[in-house]
Design an enzyme around this catalytic site. Sequence first.
Site, mmCIF file in Angstrom:
data_model
loop_
_atom_site.group_PDB
_atom_site.id
_atom_site.type_symbol
_atom_site.label_atom_id
_atom_site.label_comp_id
_atom_site.label_asym_id
_atom_site.label_seq_id
_atom_site.Cartn_x
_atom_site.Cartn_y
_atom_site.Cartn_z
ATOM 1 C CD GLN A 106 -11.628 -25.017 15.024
ATOM 2 O OE1 GLN A 106 -11.782 -23.768 14.720
ATOM 3 N NE2 GLN A 106 -12.522 -25.813 15.218
ATOM 4 C CE1 TYR A 187 -17.163 -20.729 8.856
ATOM 5 C CE2 TYR A 187 -17.200 -22.307 10.621
ATOM 6 C CZ TYR A 187 -17.282 -20.875 10.088
ATOM 7 O OH TYR A 187 -17.953 -19.955 10.793
ATOM 8 N NE ARG A 234 -15.652 -27.459 18.202
ATOM 9 C CZ ARG A 234 -16.114 -26.413 18.449
ATOM 10 N NH1 ARG A 234 -16.005 -25.388 17.915
ATOM 11 N NH2 ARG A 234 -16.635 -26.256 19.587
ATOM 12 N N GLY A 324 -16.808 -23.244 25.865
ATOM 13 C CA GLY A 324 -16.333 -22.051 25.013
ATOM 14 C C GLY A 324 -16.747 -20.732 25.856
ATOM 15 N NE ARG A 325 -22.026 -19.224 24.451
ATOM 16 C CZ ARG A 325 -23.165 -19.715 24.067
ATOM 17 N NH1 ARG A 325 -23.909 -18.595 23.493
ATOM 18 N NH2 ARG A 325 -23.479 -20.862 24.087
HETATM 19 C C1 PHB Z 1 -16.992 -17.577 13.574
HETATM 20 O O1 PHB Z 1 -16.000 -16.926 13.627
HETATM 21 O O2 PHB Z 1 -18.028 -16.724 14.124
HETATM 22 C C2 PHB Z 1 -16.886 -18.981 13.780
HETATM 23 C C3 PHB Z 1 -15.829 -19.379 13.567
HETATM 24 C C4 PHB Z 1 -15.605 -20.694 13.799
HETATM 25 C C5 PHB Z 1 -16.582 -21.642 14.033
HETATM 26 C C6 PHB Z 1 -17.975 -20.891 14.462
HETATM 27 C C7 PHB Z 1 -17.826 -19.582 14.194
HETATM 28 O O3 PHB Z 1 -16.526 -23.106 14.077
#
Ligand code: PHB
Length: 371
Positions: A106, A187, A234, A324-325
């Site tokens: 990514q 971002y 994304r 994810g988690r």
């Molecule tokens: C994070 O570093 O907390 C983080 C990074 C990328 C993301 C979301 C959170 O898309």
Amino acid sequence: MSTDSARIDSYLFEPVKLGPLQLPNRIVMAPLTRSRAKEGDVPGELAIEYYAQRASAGLIIAEATQISPQGKGYVFTPGIYNDAQVQAWKRITDAVHEKGGRIFLQLWHVGRISHPSLQPGNALPVAPSAIKPEGQAYTDEGFVPLVTPRALETSEMAGIVEQYRVAAQNAKAAGFDGVEIHAANGYLLDQFLRDKTNRRTDQYGGSIENRARLLLEVADAVTSVWGSDRVGVRISPLSSFGDIADSNPEPLFTYVVQQLSARKLVYLHVIEGDTGGPRDVPGGFDLQVLREAFDGLFMANNGYDMELAQRTLKAKRADLIAFGRPFISNPDLVARLRSGAPLNEPDKDTMYGGGAEGYIDYPTMEQEAQR
Ligand code: PHB
């Protein structure tokens, strides 16, 4: 078991072609910041084992990785802008491939979600406009307030696109199977898309077409390196993560997705709702309009469990589900979902930073059986 129920249960485990890649299942490991990179933004040794343990995923999307020193916004996140980083990532991609897996990187530029102490020459973070985000930066000194960023000059924009192109080339040298452009979660690319953060009056601000320009230029630069069939994007159209918002997200993201589709990107990765939070948010729109606007694979993410994932695939509301988690605490998530085994819960205290604990020591089902 009747053939019918067997079939109903099989959606996540059906193979699918992603560009030239054959994925053995539809379970994707979402990109996850783990904050374990070393001096010089080099991914740590333990990441080799961490990613290799998760190689049974249909696809791994490695953690958000800064494309340049300027793109960095947190301590201990890895980069992909120099040789030492490329060499370290190569050992990771080799290990995943040896285990039969596939791995994308990514590509990340944080924009205003940074702090001078993390920037080259202690410079201000850059952004579309000089608007201070609410929130805190995670620095060497711990959490400190975010600052007012510096608005990028129009003349600097080509240089930003070039950072992405070089990073894409480096990712190729590091042996990845493709890359994901991070245009989500407030971002840099998301900051350009949305009108809360983009107040520019040049060709990168104002109209939807202008606000989407940077992302589309980045997509063109990255696909010039990889070909469109190894590049995904994304987005998080309804998320407020990173103090971000748009006054009218549906036409904005519909245009963005139509343009990405015209460029034949291989997948669209959509965070549904608020990042890591509720899937339904006030003022939202039906994200299926984006699926309909996109010709490639649709990857859905945010709070999925087995039941919701199967239901979503069965209804053809997605082609792939990113978890994810659950992947933090279940290296063998694919096998566990397939057999209906219980999942380990992730430990919040070891998610970010530290060493092996909470990183490479979550047990597989076989290891649990031996205890
Ligand atoms: C994070 O570093 O907390 C983080 C990074 C990328 C993301 C979301 C959170 O898309």
